[in-house]
Design an enzyme around this catalytic site. Structure first.
Site, PDB file in Angstrom:
ATOM      1  N   ASN A   1      48.502  35.860  39.552  1.00  0.00           N
ATOM      2  CA  ASN A   1      48.295  36.986  38.783  1.00  0.00           C
ATOM      3  C   ASN A   1      47.590  37.954  39.690  1.00  0.00           C
ATOM      4  O   ASN A   1      46.189  37.638  39.881  1.00  0.00           O
ATOM      5  CB  ASN A   1      47.580  36.669  37.566  1.00  0.00           C
ATOM      6  CG  ASN A   1      47.088  37.911  36.599  1.00  0.00           C
ATOM      7  OD1 ASN A   1      47.255  39.106  37.118  1.00  0.00           O
ATOM      8  ND2 ASN A   1      46.000  37.568  35.723  1.00  0.00           N
ATOM      9  N   TRP A   2      47.901  39.256  40.170  1.00  0.00           N
ATOM     10  CA  TRP A   2      47.467  39.877  41.199  1.00  0.00           C
ATOM     11  C   TRP A   2      46.280  40.831  40.535  1.00  0.00           C
ATOM     12  O   TRP A   2      45.463  41.317  41.208  1.00  0.00           O
ATOM     13  CB  TRP A   2      48.359  40.678  42.030  1.00  0.00           C
ATOM     14  CG  TRP A   2      49.260  40.179  42.831  1.00  0.00           C
ATOM     15  CD1 TRP A   2      49.352  38.600  43.110  1.00  0.00           C
ATOM     16  CD2 TRP A   2      50.131  40.803  43.511  1.00  0.00           C
ATOM     17  NE1 TRP A   2      50.315  38.430  43.977  1.00  0.00           N
ATOM     18  CE2 TRP A   2      50.968  39.630  44.289  1.00  0.00           C
ATOM     19  CE3 TRP A   2      50.665  41.855  43.872  1.00  0.00           C
ATOM     20  CZ2 TRP A   2      52.117  39.848  45.239  1.00  0.00           C
ATOM     21  CZ3 TRP A   2      51.822  42.264  44.969  1.00  0.00           C
ATOM     22  CH2 TRP A   2      52.396  40.932  45.438  1.00  0.00           C
ATOM     23  N   LYS A   3      46.110  40.916  38.978  1.00  0.00           N
ATOM     24  CA  LYS A   3      45.479  41.736  38.545  1.00  0.00           C
ATOM     25  C   LYS A   3      45.445  43.130  39.086  1.00  0.00           C
ATOM     26  O   LYS A   3      46.553  43.492  39.368  1.00  0.00           O
ATOM     27  CB  LYS A   3      43.845  41.069  38.611  1.00  0.00           C
ATOM     28  CG  LYS A   3      43.891  39.554  37.957  1.00  0.00           C
ATOM     29  CD  LYS A   3      42.443  38.956  37.999  1.00  0.00           C
ATOM     30  CE  LYS A   3      42.465  37.732  37.177  1.00  0.00           C
ATOM     31  NZ  LYS A   3      41.394  37.059  36.783  1.00  0.00           N
TER      32      LYS A   3
ATOM     33  N   HIS B   1      46.060  38.141  28.370  1.00  0.00           N
ATOM     34  CA  HIS B   1      45.139  37.647  29.271  1.00  0.00           C
ATOM     35  C   HIS B   1      43.701  38.011  28.706  1.00  0.00           C
ATOM     36  O   HIS B   1      43.438  39.074  28.028  1.00  0.00           O
ATOM     37  CB  HIS B   1      45.450  38.420  30.408  1.00  0.00           C
ATOM     38  CG  HIS B   1      44.519  37.838  31.744  1.00  0.00           C
ATOM     39  ND1 HIS B   1      43.252  38.108  31.735  1.00  0.00           N
ATOM     40  CD2 HIS B   1      44.869  36.965  32.785  1.00  0.00           C
ATOM     41  CE1 HIS B   1      42.762  37.261  32.749  1.00  0.00           C
ATOM     42  NE2 HIS B   1      43.698  36.691  33.281  1.00  0.00           N
TER      43      HIS B   1
ATOM     44  N   GLU C   1      41.053  39.079  29.887  1.00  0.00           N
ATOM     45  CA  GLU C   1      40.536  40.617  30.354  1.00  0.00           C
ATOM     46  C   GLU C   1      41.246  41.855  29.509  1.00  0.00           C
ATOM     47  O   GLU C   1      40.724  42.411  29.020  1.00  0.00           O
ATOM     48  CB  GLU C   1      40.887  40.841  31.975  1.00  0.00           C
ATOM     49  CG  GLU C   1      40.077  40.099  32.654  1.00  0.00           C
ATOM     50  CD  GLU C   1      40.711  39.580  33.971  1.00  0.00           C
ATOM     51  OE1 GLU C   1      41.819  40.174  34.453  1.00  0.00           O
ATOM     52  OE2 GLU C   1      40.336  38.481  34.753  1.00  0.00           O
TER      53      GLU C   1
ATOM     54  N   GLU D   1      43.429  29.398  30.176  1.00  0.00           N
ATOM     55  CA  GLU D   1      42.346  30.044  31.050  1.00  0.00           C
ATOM     56  C   GLU D   1      40.913  30.219  30.167  1.00  0.00           C
ATOM     57  O   GLU D   1      40.620  31.125  29.462  1.00  0.00           O
ATOM     58  CB  GLU D   1      42.923  31.124  31.337  1.00  0.00           C
ATOM     59  CG  GLU D   1      44.208  31.255  32.037  1.00  0.00           C
ATOM     60  CD  GLU D   1      44.291  32.544  33.149  1.00  0.00           C
ATOM     61  OE1 GLU D   1      44.630  32.385  34.329  1.00  0.00           O
ATOM     62  OE2 GLU D   1      43.985  33.634  32.397  1.00  0.00           O
TER      63      GLU D   1
ATOM     64  N   GLY E   1      37.563  33.637  37.677  1.00  0.00           N
ATOM     65  CA  GLY E   1      36.665  34.317  38.654  1.00  0.00           C
ATOM     66  C   GLY E   1      35.192  34.084  39.059  1.00  0.00           C
ATOM     67  O   GLY E   1      34.617  35.001  39.613  1.00  0.00           O
TER      68      GLY E   1
ATOM     69  N   SER F   1      39.625  29.739  38.450  1.00  0.00           N
ATOM     70  CA  SER F   1      39.227  29.443  39.825  1.00  0.00           C
ATOM     71  C   SER F   1      40.158  27.987  40.250  1.00  0.00           C
ATOM     72  O   SER F   1      39.590  27.255  41.059  1.00  0.00           O
ATOM     73  CB  SER F   1      38.034  29.095  39.657  1.00  0.00           C
ATOM     74  OG  SER F   1      36.973  29.972  39.190  1.00  0.00           O
TER      75      SER F   1
ATOM     76  N   GLY G   1      44.631  33.440  40.028  1.00  0.00           N
ATOM     77  CA  GLY G   1      44.102  34.767  40.287  1.00  0.00           C
ATOM     78  C   GLY G   1      43.721  35.120  41.726  1.00  0.00           C
ATOM     79  O   GLY G   1      44.516  35.099  42.665  1.00  0.00           O
ATOM     80  N   GLY G   2      42.419  34.852  42.038  1.00  0.00           N
ATOM     81  CA  GLY G   2      41.819  35.339  43.300  1.00  0.00           C
ATOM     82  C   GLY G   2      42.468  34.685  44.557  1.00  0.00           C
ATOM     83  O   GLY G   2      42.930  35.235  45.449  1.00  0.00           O
TER      84      GLY G   2
HETATM   85  P1  13P Z   1      40.959  33.192  39.077  1.00  0.00           P
HETATM   86  O1  13P Z   1      41.804  32.302  39.500  1.00  0.00           O
HETATM   87  O2  13P Z   1      40.600  34.218  40.098  1.00  0.00           O
HETATM   88  O3  13P Z   1      39.620  32.445  38.460  1.00  0.00           O
HETATM   89  O4  13P Z   1      41.580  34.116  37.875  1.00  0.00           O
HETATM   90  C1  13P Z   1      42.255  33.417  36.938  1.00  0.00           C
HETATM   91  C2  13P Z   1      43.149  34.222  36.091  1.00  0.00           C
HETATM   92  O5  13P Z   1      42.686  35.030  35.092  1.00  0.00           O
HETATM   93  C3  13P Z   1      44.528  34.263  36.363  1.00  0.00           C
HETATM   94  O6  13P Z   1      45.281  34.992  35.219  1.00  0.00           O
END
Ligand code: 13P
Length: 247
Positions: free
Chosen positions: A9-11, A94, A96, A165, A171, A209, A230-231
Protein backbone atom coordinates in the site's frame (compact mmCIF):
# COMPACT_ATOMS: atom_id res chain seq x y z
CA UNK A 1 -2.48 -24.79 0.22
CA UNK A 2 -3.31 -21.41 -1.31
CA UNK A 3 -0.52 -19.05 -2.28
CA UNK A 4 0.13 -16.18 0.08
CA UNK A 5 -0.67 -12.64 -1.04
CA UNK A 6 1.73 -9.77 -0.44
CA UNK A 7 0.20 -6.38 -1.21
CA UNK A 8 2.00 -3.07 -0.99
CA UNK A 9 0.00 0.00 0.00
CA UNK A 10 1.91 3.00 -1.28
CA UNK A 11 -0.52 5.39 0.47
CA UNK A 12 0.01 9.00 -0.74
CA UNK A 13 3.56 8.51 -1.94
CA UNK A 14 5.16 8.44 -5.35
CA UNK A 15 5.84 10.37 -8.55
CA UNK A 16 6.14 9.29 -12.16
CA UNK A 17 9.88 8.84 -11.85
CA UNK A 18 9.91 7.29 -8.37
CA UNK A 19 7.16 4.83 -9.37
CA UNK A 20 9.11 3.70 -12.41
CA UNK A 21 12.28 3.14 -10.39
CA UNK A 22 10.36 1.22 -7.71
CA UNK A 23 8.33 -0.94 -10.09
CA UNK A 24 11.34 -1.72 -12.30
CA UNK A 25 13.21 -2.99 -9.24
CA UNK A 26 10.19 -5.04 -8.12
CA UNK A 27 9.76 -6.56 -11.57
CA UNK A 28 13.41 -7.55 -11.72
CA UNK A 29 13.31 -9.13 -8.28
CA UNK A 30 9.91 -10.83 -8.29
CA UNK A 31 10.01 -12.82 -11.52
CA UNK A 32 10.10 -16.12 -9.67
CA UNK A 33 7.80 -15.12 -6.84
CA UNK A 34 5.91 -18.06 -5.41
CA UNK A 35 3.27 -15.84 -3.87
CA UNK A 36 0.68 -13.44 -5.27
CA UNK A 37 1.93 -9.85 -5.40
CA UNK A 38 0.01 -6.58 -5.72
CA UNK A 39 0.72 -2.87 -5.46
CA UNK A 40 -2.04 -0.48 -4.39
CA UNK A 41 -1.13 2.85 -5.93
CA UNK A 42 -2.49 6.42 -5.75
CA UNK A 43 -5.32 6.83 -8.27
CA UNK A 44 -3.51 9.31 -10.56
CA UNK A 45 -0.82 6.72 -11.21
CA UNK A 46 -3.06 3.78 -12.08
CA UNK A 47 -2.53 4.24 -15.83
CA UNK A 48 1.23 4.47 -15.43
CA UNK A 49 1.56 1.45 -13.17
CA UNK A 50 -0.92 -0.56 -15.27
CA UNK A 51 1.52 -0.25 -18.17
CA UNK A 52 4.58 -0.94 -16.05
CA UNK A 53 3.23 -4.20 -14.55
CA UNK A 54 1.45 -5.41 -17.67
CA UNK A 55 2.11 -9.11 -18.26
CA UNK A 56 4.07 -9.50 -15.00
CA UNK A 57 3.36 -11.29 -11.74
CA UNK A 58 2.48 -7.97 -10.10
CA UNK A 59 -1.24 -7.19 -9.94
CA UNK A 60 -2.57 -3.64 -9.82
CA UNK A 61 -4.53 -2.39 -6.83
CA UNK A 62 -6.41 0.76 -5.86
CA UNK A 63 -6.54 2.33 -2.40
CA UNK A 64 -10.21 3.33 -2.33
CA UNK A 65 -13.40 3.25 -4.42
CA UNK A 66 -16.65 5.17 -4.32
CA UNK A 67 -19.67 3.65 -2.63
CA UNK A 68 -21.70 5.07 -5.54
CA UNK A 69 -22.15 3.77 -9.05
CA UNK A 70 -21.66 7.04 -10.98
CA UNK A 71 -22.87 10.64 -11.09
CA UNK A 72 -22.49 13.87 -9.16
CA UNK A 73 -19.80 12.87 -6.66
CA UNK A 74 -16.97 15.29 -7.33
CA UNK A 75 -13.55 13.89 -6.56
CA UNK A 76 -14.67 10.30 -6.34
CA UNK A 77 -14.03 7.43 -8.74
CA UNK A 78 -16.09 4.33 -9.34
CA UNK A 79 -15.28 0.63 -9.37
CA UNK A 80 -15.97 0.58 -13.13
CA UNK A 81 -13.31 3.28 -13.60
CA UNK A 82 -10.79 1.24 -11.63
CA UNK A 83 -11.70 -1.79 -13.72
CA UNK A 84 -10.95 0.24 -16.87
CA UNK A 85 -7.33 0.42 -15.70
CA UNK A 86 -6.99 -3.30 -15.03
CA UNK A 87 -7.33 -3.00 -11.27
CA UNK A 88 -7.51 -6.45 -9.63
CA UNK A 89 -7.66 -5.50 -5.92
CA UNK A 90 -8.95 -2.45 -4.08
CA UNK A 91 -8.47 -1.51 -0.45
CA UNK A 92 -11.70 -0.58 1.33
CA UNK A 93 -12.02 0.77 4.84
CA UNK A 94 -8.34 1.38 5.50
CA UNK A 95 -8.07 2.84 9.01
CA UNK A 96 -6.76 6.10 7.53
CA UNK A 97 -10.00 6.38 5.50
CA UNK A 98 -12.10 5.51 8.56
CA UNK A 99 -10.18 8.00 10.72
CA UNK A 100 -9.70 10.98 8.39
CA UNK A 101 -12.72 10.60 6.13
CA UNK A 102 -15.30 9.34 8.58
CA UNK A 103 -15.96 6.10 6.74
CA UNK A 104 -18.44 4.00 8.68
CA UNK A 105 -18.81 0.23 8.62
CA UNK A 106 -21.84 0.69 6.33
CA UNK A 107 -19.91 2.86 3.87
CA UNK A 108 -17.09 0.33 3.82
CA UNK A 109 -19.59 -2.48 3.19
CA UNK A 110 -21.09 -0.52 0.27
CA UNK A 111 -17.64 0.06 -1.19
CA UNK A 112 -16.89 -3.67 -0.97
CA UNK A 113 -20.17 -4.32 -2.76
CA UNK A 114 -19.28 -1.93 -5.60
CA UNK A 115 -15.87 -3.53 -6.03
CA UNK A 116 -17.29 -7.06 -6.11
CA UNK A 117 -19.95 -6.06 -8.62
CA UNK A 118 -17.22 -4.74 -10.93
CA UNK A 119 -15.12 -7.91 -10.61
CA UNK A 120 -12.52 -6.32 -8.32
CA UNK A 121 -11.45 -8.04 -5.12
CA UNK A 122 -12.03 -5.73 -2.16
CA UNK A 123 -9.34 -5.88 0.50
CA UNK A 124 -11.46 -5.15 3.56
CA UNK A 125 -9.35 -3.54 6.28
CA UNK A 126 -10.29 -4.02 9.92
CA UNK A 127 -8.45 -3.22 13.13
CA UNK A 128 -8.69 -1.79 16.61
CA UNK A 129 -7.16 1.37 18.05
CA UNK A 130 -4.82 1.24 21.03
CA UNK A 131 -7.60 2.46 23.33
CA UNK A 132 -9.92 -0.28 22.07
CA UNK A 133 -7.24 -2.95 22.62
CA UNK A 134 -6.44 -1.70 26.09
CA UNK A 135 -10.15 -1.72 26.96
CA UNK A 136 -10.33 -5.37 25.87
CA UNK A 137 -12.54 -4.64 22.85
CA UNK A 138 -10.31 -5.92 20.04
CA UNK A 139 -12.45 -8.91 19.02
CA UNK A 140 -15.70 -6.98 19.30
CA UNK A 141 -14.37 -4.17 17.07
CA UNK A 142 -12.94 -6.31 14.27
CA UNK A 143 -16.01 -8.59 14.29
CA UNK A 144 -18.33 -5.60 14.03
CA UNK A 145 -16.31 -4.19 11.12
CA UNK A 146 -16.29 -7.50 9.23
CA UNK A 147 -19.94 -8.27 10.07
CA UNK A 148 -21.12 -5.19 8.16
CA UNK A 149 -19.31 -6.42 5.05
CA UNK A 150 -20.63 -9.97 5.46
CA UNK A 151 -24.17 -8.65 5.95
CA UNK A 152 -24.06 -6.66 2.70
CA UNK A 153 -22.13 -9.24 0.67
CA UNK A 154 -23.09 -12.60 2.13
CA UNK A 155 -23.57 -14.38 -1.19
CA UNK A 156 -20.02 -13.69 -2.40
CA UNK A 157 -18.14 -13.24 0.84
CA UNK A 158 -15.56 -15.88 -0.12
CA UNK A 159 -14.43 -13.50 -2.91
CA UNK A 160 -13.08 -10.84 -0.54
CA UNK A 161 -9.67 -10.44 1.05
CA UNK A 162 -9.54 -9.35 4.69
CA UNK A 163 -6.66 -7.33 6.13
CA UNK A 164 -6.21 -7.15 9.90
CA UNK A 165 -4.34 -3.94 10.62
CA UNK A 166 -4.18 -2.97 14.29
CA UNK A 167 -4.24 0.84 14.12
CA UNK A 168 -1.58 1.15 16.81
CA UNK A 169 0.85 -0.89 14.70
CA UNK A 170 0.50 1.15 11.49
CA UNK A 171 3.55 3.24 10.69
CA UNK A 172 4.68 3.09 14.31
CA UNK A 173 7.31 0.39 14.09
CA UNK A 174 5.27 -1.55 16.66
CA UNK A 175 4.15 -4.90 15.27
CA UNK A 176 1.53 -7.07 16.86
CA UNK A 177 3.26 -10.13 18.30
CA UNK A 178 2.76 -13.25 16.21
CA UNK A 179 0.46 -14.57 18.95
CA UNK A 180 -1.63 -11.39 19.02
CA UNK A 181 -1.94 -11.37 15.24
CA UNK A 182 -2.74 -15.08 14.90
CA UNK A 183 -5.36 -14.83 17.65
CA UNK A 184 -7.27 -12.09 15.82
CA UNK A 185 -6.86 -13.83 12.47
CA UNK A 186 -8.37 -16.99 13.98
CA UNK A 187 -11.34 -14.95 15.22
CA UNK A 188 -11.85 -13.50 11.74
CA UNK A 189 -11.53 -16.95 10.14
CA UNK A 190 -14.16 -18.28 12.53
CA UNK A 191 -16.49 -15.45 11.60
CA UNK A 192 -15.97 -16.20 7.88
CA UNK A 193 -16.59 -19.92 8.51
CA UNK A 194 -19.94 -19.08 10.02
CA UNK A 195 -20.79 -17.16 6.83
CA UNK A 196 -19.43 -19.44 4.12
CA UNK A 197 -18.25 -23.00 3.56
CA UNK A 198 -15.38 -21.49 1.54
CA UNK A 199 -13.78 -19.54 4.39
CA UNK A 200 -10.45 -21.27 3.99
CA UNK A 201 -10.14 -19.80 0.48
CA UNK A 202 -10.20 -16.26 1.86
CA UNK A 203 -6.85 -14.53 2.29
CA UNK A 204 -6.54 -12.85 5.67
CA UNK A 205 -3.57 -10.46 5.52
CA UNK A 206 -1.70 -8.92 8.42
CA UNK A 207 -0.71 -5.26 8.18
CA UNK A 208 1.11 -2.96 10.57
CA UNK A 209 4.88 -2.43 10.47
CA UNK A 210 5.47 -5.66 8.56
CA UNK A 211 9.09 -5.65 7.41
CA UNK A 212 11.88 -7.85 6.12
CA UNK A 213 12.78 -8.88 9.67
CA UNK A 214 9.40 -9.94 11.02
CA UNK A 215 7.57 -11.15 7.89
CA UNK A 216 8.65 -14.80 7.95
CA UNK A 217 7.45 -15.37 11.51
CA UNK A 218 4.12 -13.65 10.92
CA UNK A 219 3.54 -15.47 7.64
CA UNK A 220 4.23 -18.84 9.30
CA UNK A 221 1.05 -18.54 11.40
CA UNK A 222 -1.78 -20.81 10.29
CA UNK A 223 -4.31 -18.03 9.68
CA UNK A 224 -1.96 -15.37 8.29
CA UNK A 225 -2.23 -15.68 4.52
CA UNK A 226 -0.16 -12.69 3.52
CA UNK A 227 0.69 -9.11 4.29
CA UNK A 228 -0.52 -5.59 3.58
CA UNK A 229 2.67 -3.59 3.66
CA UNK A 230 2.97 0.19 3.98
CA UNK A 231 6.37 1.79 4.55
CA UNK A 232 8.41 -1.27 3.54
CA UNK A 233 6.54 -1.46 0.21
CA UNK A 234 8.30 1.74 -0.90
CA UNK A 235 11.73 0.16 -0.49
CA UNK A 236 12.37 -2.45 -3.19
CA UNK A 237 14.84 -4.53 -1.18
CA UNK A 238 12.49 -4.69 1.81
CA UNK A 239 9.37 -5.47 -0.21
CA UNK A 240 11.24 -8.15 -2.19
CA UNK A 241 12.49 -9.69 1.07
CA UNK A 242 8.89 -9.91 2.31
CA UNK A 243 7.87 -11.53 -0.98
CA UNK A 244 10.72 -14.01 -0.57
CA UNK A 245 9.55 -14.78 2.97
CA UNK A 246 6.13 -15.68 1.60
CA UNK A 247 7.29 -18.56 -0.59
P1 13P B 1 3.03 0.26 7.70
O1 13P B 1 3.53 -1.04 7.09
O2 13P B 1 3.77 1.45 7.24
O3 13P B 1 2.89 0.15 9.18
O4 13P B 1 1.54 0.46 7.12
C1 13P B 1 0.64 -0.58 7.19
C2 13P B 1 -0.56 -0.21 6.42
O5 13P B 1 -1.32 0.66 6.81
C3 13P B 1 -0.79 -0.90 5.15
O6 13P B 1 -2.06 -0.65 4.65
Amino acid sequence: MKKKLIAGNWKMNGSLSANKTLVDALLAGSRNAQCLVAVCVPAPYLAQVQQLVDGSVIALGGQDVSQHDLGAFTGEFSAAMLKDFGVRYCLVGHSERRQYHGETDQVVAAKAQRALAAGITPVVCVGETLAEREAGHTEEVVKRQLAAVIHANGHCISEIVVAYEPVWAIGTGKTASVEQAQQVHAVLRGQLRAATAQADRVHILYGGSMNAGNAAQLLAQPDIDGGLVGGAALKPADFLAIIAAAQ
